[in-house]
Design a protein around this motif. Structure first.
Motif, PDB file in Angstrom:
ATOM      1  N   SER A 270     -18.163  24.115  27.717  1.00 39.47           N
ATOM      2  CA  SER A 270     -19.449  24.807  27.890  1.00 39.47           C
ATOM      3  C   SER A 270     -20.211  24.943  26.580  1.00 39.47           C
ATOM      4  O   SER A 270     -21.277  25.545  26.545  1.00 39.47           O
ATOM      5  CB  SER A 270     -19.211  26.204  28.478  1.00 39.47           C
ATOM      6  N   PHE A 271     -19.675  24.354  25.502  1.00 38.00           N
ATOM      7  CA  PHE A 271     -20.286  24.473  24.174  1.00 38.00           C
ATOM      8  C   PHE A 271     -21.142  23.245  23.891  1.00 38.00           C
ATOM      9  O   PHE A 271     -20.738  22.119  24.201  1.00 38.00           O
ATOM     10  CB  PHE A 271     -19.188  24.590  23.112  1.00 38.00           C
ATOM     11  N   GLN A 272     -22.315  23.456  23.337  1.00 33.93           N
ATOM     12  CA  GLN A 272     -23.163  22.317  22.973  1.00 33.93           C
ATOM     13  C   GLN A 272     -22.945  21.967  21.503  1.00 33.93           C
ATOM     14  O   GLN A 272     -23.435  22.624  20.599  1.00 33.93           O
ATOM     15  CB  GLN A 272     -24.648  22.599  23.208  1.00 33.93           C
ATOM     16  N   PHE A 273     -22.198  20.906  21.284  1.00 37.63           N
ATOM     17  CA  PHE A 273     -22.002  20.390  19.935  1.00 37.63           C
ATOM     18  C   PHE A 273     -23.180  19.501  19.532  1.00 37.63           C
ATOM     19  O   PHE A 273     -23.540  19.432  18.358  1.00 37.63           O
ATOM     20  CB  PHE A 273     -20.704  19.575  19.866  1.00 37.63           C
ATOM     21  N   HIS A 274     -23.749  18.810  20.534  1.00 40.10           N
ATOM     22  CA  HIS A 274     -24.844  17.874  20.288  1.00 40.10           C
ATOM     23  C   HIS A 274     -25.609  17.688  21.595  1.00 40.10           C
ATOM     24  O   HIS A 274     -25.001  17.701  22.676  1.00 40.10           O
ATOM     25  CB  HIS A 274     -24.296  16.536  19.804  1.00 40.10           C
ATOM     26  N   PRO A 275     -26.954  17.531  21.533  1.00 46.80           N
ATOM     27  CA  PRO A 275     -27.746  17.396  22.774  1.00 46.80           C
ATOM     28  C   PRO A 275     -27.332  16.223  23.649  1.00 46.80           C
ATOM     29  O   PRO A 275     -27.486  16.280  24.874  1.00 46.80           O
ATOM     30  CB  PRO A 275     -29.179  17.213  22.254  1.00 46.80           C
ATOM     31  N   VAL A 289     -14.670  15.691  23.950  1.00 48.40           N
ATOM     32  CA  VAL A 289     -16.119  15.762  23.714  1.00 48.40           C
ATOM     33  C   VAL A 289     -16.511  14.573  22.839  1.00 48.40           C
ATOM     34  O   VAL A 289     -15.887  14.338  21.797  1.00 48.40           O
ATOM     35  CB  VAL A 289     -16.518  17.082  23.021  1.00 48.40           C
ATOM     36  N   ARG A 290     -17.547  13.842  23.260  1.00 47.67           N
ATOM     37  CA  ARG A 290     -18.010  12.682  22.503  1.00 47.67           C
ATOM     38  C   ARG A 290     -19.505  12.804  22.223  1.00 47.67           C
ATOM     39  O   ARG A 290     -20.272  13.231  23.090  1.00 47.67           O
ATOM     40  CB  ARG A 290     -17.745  11.394  23.266  1.00 47.67           C
TER      41      ARG A 290
END
Length: 336
Positions: A270-275, A289-290
């Motif tokens: 649920s975390f936004q590392f990148h748009p 996560v990629r």
């Protein structure tokens, strides 16, 4: 049964009014496809709603566009008297204003506060009385968690000048203090835009160079407009530029792959590392996560906060940089 029918009719009226507001707010108009998507209705329903708006308010017109689709926009003075402002709307504005002030963006908070004042001025006194009662309750029931980070207010006069240069396509000159050396230099820049994050940055092109760069606004002083006008690169897109980085570090983008264990999987998903990230959930409860971005140093500082719950799969140089950073930190805090 009668109550159910009334509720259905009421919802339909709300939908038509919502569409009318969107059609008037959309400067470039809305296509039938966009009406379908934004209101989650079928194409036939979208067409009927558009026709209802035209019948109720008149003033519906097409806007020229280059995509061979009809774009509809509403021009109606009658609608301006029907646009409702709710306590929820004002509470959201109040929260946004508080968030901006907490982030050190007081000038933007002041501008948004002016919008709130103008919205309130458009309402009838009796409506405001009801709104204010609910608004007080909502504001007291909502708050912002304190987030550590830099707090560097922007001088309103500086922001206004930068915006003037951006809008007018005018080159600027300013004195800039180097981030590490502290040495001051004179920069001549074609300003393209502003990026807000933990710290605000000016985005633009240095006179005589082709690449787009970042300047930390807190390090800018003595700004002045020059008489030179420039043409902004038509291929430049600020959002695309921002997506190239993790945070605001504009290094060469690399393919990043992170594996989170079962304990952190829910939070990581649920975390936004990148748009532009992608999430893959595995049967064993872990999550991958990629994304593609530059800024390995900033990635390392962020990933430290995830502790042992994350494993860097790609790229190898990010894993190596994280190892060096952790070794340095461990040595620094180790007792002699």
């Amino acid at each position: 049964m009668q109550e159910k029918k009334s509720t259905i009719r009421y919802e339909r009226v709300k939908d038509v009014l919502d569409l009318a507001i969107r059609l008037q707010a959309a400067r470039g108009g809305m296509t039938i496809d966009e009406i379908q998507e934004e209101l989650s209705v079928s194409r036939r329903t979208a067409e009927r709603m558009r026709n209802t708006v035209e019948w109720a308010f008149a003033g519906l017109e097409t806007v020229p566009a280059g995509d061979n689709k009809l774009h509809w926009r509403l021009e109606s003075n009658a609608l301006r008297r029907l646009v409702p402002i709710t306590a929820d709307n004002l509470a959201s504005l109040a929260t946004a204003i508080s968030a901006l002030r907490q982030s050190g963006l007081g000038n933007l908070a002041t501008s948004l506060s002016d919008v709130e004042t103008k919205l309130r001025a458009m309402q009838r006194p009796e409506s405001l009385a009801n709104i204010d009662s609910d608004l007080e309750t909502l504001v007291q029931a909502e708050g912002l968690a304190m987030r550590p980070g830099p707090r560097q207010p922007i001088d309103p006069a500086l922001l206004s000048l930068l915006r003037e240069a951006i809008l007018g396509g005018r080159t600027i000159k300013f004195s800039y203090s180097g981030r590490h050396s502290g040495k001051r230099s004179t920069q001549k820049v074609e300003p393209y835009g502003l990026l807000y994050g933990n710290r605000p940055f000016l985005v633009g092109k240095h006179s005589g160079y082709a690449d787009t760069r970042l300047w930390r606004i807190s390090n800018i002083s003595e700004v002045r407009l020059t008489g030179n006008v420039f043409e902004c690169d038509p291929d430049f897109d600020l959002q695309d530029f921002a997506r190239r980085s993790f945070g605001t570090f504009q290094d060469e983008p690399v393919e990043v792959e992170l594996l989170f264990n079962k304990v952190a999987a829910k939070d990581a998903a649920s975390f936004q590392f990148h748009p532009d990230q992608s999430i893959e959930r595995h049967e064993n409860g872990t999550v991958t996560v990629r994304f593609k971005a530059g800024g390995l140093n900033e990635m390392c500082w962020h990933l430290v906060t995830w502790g042992e719950s994350v494993q860097i799969l790609k790229p190898a140089k990010l894993r190596e940089q994280m190892t060096r950073m952790c070794d340095t930190l461990a040595n620094h805090h180790r007792d002699d």
